[in-house]
Design an enzyme around this catalytic site. Structure first.
Site, PDB file in Angstrom:
ATOM      1  N   GLU B 112      16.422  17.820 -11.884  1.00 48.86           N
ATOM      2  CA  GLU B 112      16.777  19.186 -11.483  1.00 48.86           C
ATOM      3  C   GLU B 112      16.232  19.543 -10.109  1.00 48.86           C
ATOM      4  OE1 GLU B 112      15.618  18.411 -14.448  1.00 48.86           O
ATOM      5  OE2 GLU B 112      17.506  18.673 -15.507  1.00 48.86           O
ATOM      6  N   HIS B 182      17.119  25.798 -25.335  1.00 46.82           N
ATOM      7  CA  HIS B 182      18.555  25.895 -25.070  1.00 46.82           C
ATOM      8  C   HIS B 182      19.015  27.340 -25.207  1.00 46.82           C
ATOM      9  CE1 HIS B 182      17.973  21.654 -26.022  1.00 46.82           C
ATOM     10  NE2 HIS B 182      19.032  21.411 -25.287  1.00 46.82           N
TER      11      HIS B 182
END
Lengths: 388, 378
Positions: B112, B182
């Site tokens: 990321e 999530h």
């Protein structure tokens, strides 16, 4: 020499021939086998032994452990399909040899930390399938009291279960460092995948561990795919055992549990002798998709999956090896299959009917203790309950 | 088992999708969660006539449409992220690689920090970068790049360079079973970095217009997409190019007694709260979708609160340090003498996002309704 599918076809053939040389000692309570698939070494003059000696009892133990993990994952997938487990569930089927091989080498005091594909390790470190399955269904008897779920399972000296990819390598390095300065002669095994191998903190960990000779064993579980991206498409170099550069590495075919055990023995000795970190790249395969929401067939063919199941399955291969060499009898294995089935059925029952997590679990364990007068703030001034 | 069930089953009914987010007060002792059919309708927006011909699209399709337009019109544009080439884990980029080629729509490795840093580099060199972070929960390794590099590039270079051509897209928010990693809504971490823009749409028409604005905006934008709406939010979305303004909130429903303010999925919850207030208490609510979190449209909110005298802000993210705090502080400063009751914030609790008891954690319509009643009875 990227590990590509053609190389695997060759190794399939090699592995199929892995019946090895038998040297019978003490009747049939011990056998020695050859590890047929050669290792590749990086930064090492000599490698692990290519001969593995296996006792009758160890054979049964390892067979049982692998079968248990396989069955556990199948039971989990069934529970998932029944919608009793929801969310994200990453199954280990196909990779059992890695966990079982390592588990049969390390000491209980050695640390383990891995990624989110953690059910196999949780089972091995807790020896309780119900503890795993109950965690998946969110019961309070689960190993994290139902608060973590599939990716956040823990156990004795087992630091999880990590959802954020790559985070486990830095943490594992730290665990190993603590062992070193506490003088415990323990090490930490930090497992990560081919996808995680491209994450920045992995390289930071390599540098720290080599600089300070930290006894950390990095295990790259290269199952060829990072979710839907194949290793060749994500990595400039797929030779993950060499990625540590100044950290020595070993490449091995990890569908062979005896091979894993031999390599890990070598690697653990290396770490424990104060020489610092070492990387072991375990080439393996996962049958299911990345997770239960991924069918696993949009980026690879069903034929490929079937091929691996037929020719390189770790459990079938091991079974054939130990039965045809006379080390164990087929009946003993059959009995184990039956026992494992019973164990998993019982665990599934606990998962379905166990006690649900109590409401205070929502707001406890945010901090270490409940400070006097502190409230978990919500719109209606929720309060901490008292600790049990 | 106490895990909340957000009904994924969609019952099509004319042009309404039944969509509900609330738990049904399942007692802690029940083991199996009963399947409840929905509780409310997802109210689709109507596309303004000036945007032209429309077609039925859900949220992820409207995003694909936006990116398709960008890739077509802007030859420097690239779309990248983890697993975007085959269409993305939420199917937001389906067909784009086939149409524009793998040099423009490509997968990145799992890094990321690398993805965002790389995106900043592309943008600073003059090409348009649309980067995807697979789940907003994973954005934190890139936090330094966003806050220290992207946000500050123009300022520190005295306007010689800027990262305006960077847009980060990321699925966010509770989805019923996401657990700790999530389900997060990280918008308030980024509003603390002047130089960034943070945008959260409530549906397909909004999403396409806002994403096109973000990509074309001269500042680095973080576009958070409520993942639970990807399939369930379906509207007649304009097929052509159109933009919706950043930095402008939208008054969705006009009212006179209470102002309800939210963004993303929470707007739909607040709509239900407004209906409840109307049906049970004969209270008229004004519903505002903030849309752009940074820079936020304080003028619209202030004007509304001066009219109604009561404000309820609601967001999924934890209450302490959540963006509701900034709003409440500004409103009490600007509207002090107009307020009939203290500003209410109905938000997630100050805990990590739970694995079980998600329904209890989320600021559902009942909690909002209680807060509304408190304000009315103050």
């Amino acid at each position: 020499m990227t590990v590509c599918r053609d190389a695997f076809a060759n190794q399939c053939a090699l592995f199929q021939g892995l019946l090895g040389v038998l040297s019978v000692r003490n009747g049939s309570t011990e056998q020695t086998y050859d590890i047929k698939t050669p290792y590749k070494l990086h930064g090492l003059d000599e490698g692990p032994s290519t001969k593995a000696t296996l006792s009758h009892d160890d054979a049964l133990k390892m067979y049982r452990e692998m079968t248990a993990i396989r069955r556990l994952e199948t039971a989990t997938s069934n529970l998932y399909k029944e919608k009793l487990i929801r969310g994200f569930c990453h199954l280990y089927s196909g990779q059992e040899a890695v966990a079982v091989g390592i588990f049969n080498t390390i000491k209980p005091e050695d640390g383990i930390i891995t990624s989110y594909r953690a059910h196999g390790w949780t089972y091995l470190r807790s020896m309780s399938a119900s503890c795993v399955m109950a965690e998946l269904t969110g019961k309070s008897v689960g190993c994290s009291q139902g608060k973590g779920g599939s990716m956040h399972m823990f156990g004795d000296n087992f630091f999880g279960g990590n959802g954020i990819v790559g985070a486990q390598t830095s943490i594992g390095t730290g665990v190993a460092f603590a062992h070193k300065y506490l003088g415990t002669n323990n090490l930490c095994v930090a497992l990560y995948g081919d996808g995680a191998a491209n994450n920045g903190q992995v390289f930071e960990s390599f540098n720290l561990s080599k600089l300070w000779d930290i006894p950390v064993l990095y295990v790259v579980e290269n199952n060829l795919y990072g979710l839907g991206t194949s290793a060749e498409r994500s990595s400039a170099s797929t030779e993950y055992y060499k990625r540590g550069d100044y950290v020595p590495g070993i490449w091995m075919d990890a569908m062979d549990v005896l091979g894993v055990r031999e390599v890990m023995r070598f690697a653990c000795d290396y770490c424990r002798s104060g020489k610092g970190p070492i990387i072991v790249e375990c080439v393996t395969y996962r049958y299911f998709g990345h997770s239960m929401s991924d069918p696993g067939t949009s980026y690879r063919t069903r034929d490929e999956i079937q091929e691996v199941r037929k020719t390189r399955d770790p459990i079938t291969g091991f079974k054939e090896l130990i039965t045809t060499s006379g080390l164990v009898s087929a009946d003993e294995l059959k009995k184990i299959d039956g026992d494992v089935k019973k164990e998993m059925d019982a665990a599934a029952k606990v998962a379905k009917t166990g006690p649900a997590v109590e409401l205070p679990s929502l707001y406890t364990h945010v901090y270490s203790t409940i400070l006097p007068g502190m409230m978990i703030r919500g719109p209606d001034a929720y309060t901490y309950g008292s600790p049990k | 088992m106490g895990s909340a069930r957000i009904p994924g089953q969609l019952l099509f009914h004319a042009n309404k999708l039944l969509f509900g987010r609330n738990a049904w007060g399942t007692a802690a002792s029940t083991c199996l969660v009963a399947k409840k059919s929905s509780t409310l309708a997802y109210q689709p927006d109507i596309s303004p006539a000036e945007f032209g011909e429309t077609t039925r699209m859900n949220l992820f399709q409207s995003l694909t449409s936006a990116m398709d337009i960008v890739l077509q019109d802007d030859p420097t544009s690239v779309v990248f992220g983890e697993d975007v080439a085959f269409g993305g884990v939420f199917r937001c980029t389906v067909g784009l690689k086939e149409k524009y080629g793998k040099d423009r729509v490509f997968n990145t490795p799992l890094s990321e920090q690398g993805i965002v840093g790389f995106g900043i580099g592309i943008a600073v060199a003059g090409a348009t970068a649309v980067a995807e972070i697979q789940f907003a929960d994973y954005i934190f390794p890139a936090f330094d790049q966003l806050v220290n590099e992207a946000a500050k590039y123009r300022y520190r270079s005295g306007d010689l360079f800027n990262v305006g051509k960077l847009t980060i897209r990321s699925p966010c928010g509770a989805v019923g079973h996401g657990g700790l990693y999530h389900s997060q809504m990280p918008e308030s971490f980024f509003v603390h970095a002047p130089g960034l823009k943070v945008v959260i749409p409530r549906g397909p028409i909004q999403a396409k217009g806002l994403l096109l604005s973000c990509i074309r905006d001269q500042n680095p934008c973080i576009f958070l997409e409520p993942k639970i709406l990807y399939r369930s939010a379906v509207e007649e979305v304009p097929v052509g190019d159109y933009v919706l303004p950043l930095g402008k909130a939208e008054v969705i429903m006009e009212g006179s007694d209470v102002t309800l303010l939210g963004w993303g999925t929470q707007v739909h919850v607040l709509r239900q709260v407004a209906d409840l207030a109307h049906d049970k208490l004969n209270i008229s609510c004004e519903l505002i979708d903030l849309r752009t979190i940074l820079p936020w449209d304080s003028a619209t909110v202030i004007e509304s609160v001066k009219k109604t005298g009561r404000l309820l802000v609601s967001h999924e993210a934890p209450i302490t340090g959540g963006f509701g705090a900034e709003i409440a502080s500004t409103i009490q400063e600007e509207c002090f003498l107009h307020l009939e009751a203290p500003v209410q914030r109905v938000c997630g609790y100050d805990t990590p996002f739970p694995h079980v008891y998600e329904a209890f954690y989320l600021p559902d319509k009942w909690r909002c309704f209680e807060a509304l009643k408190k304000m009315i009875n103050y």
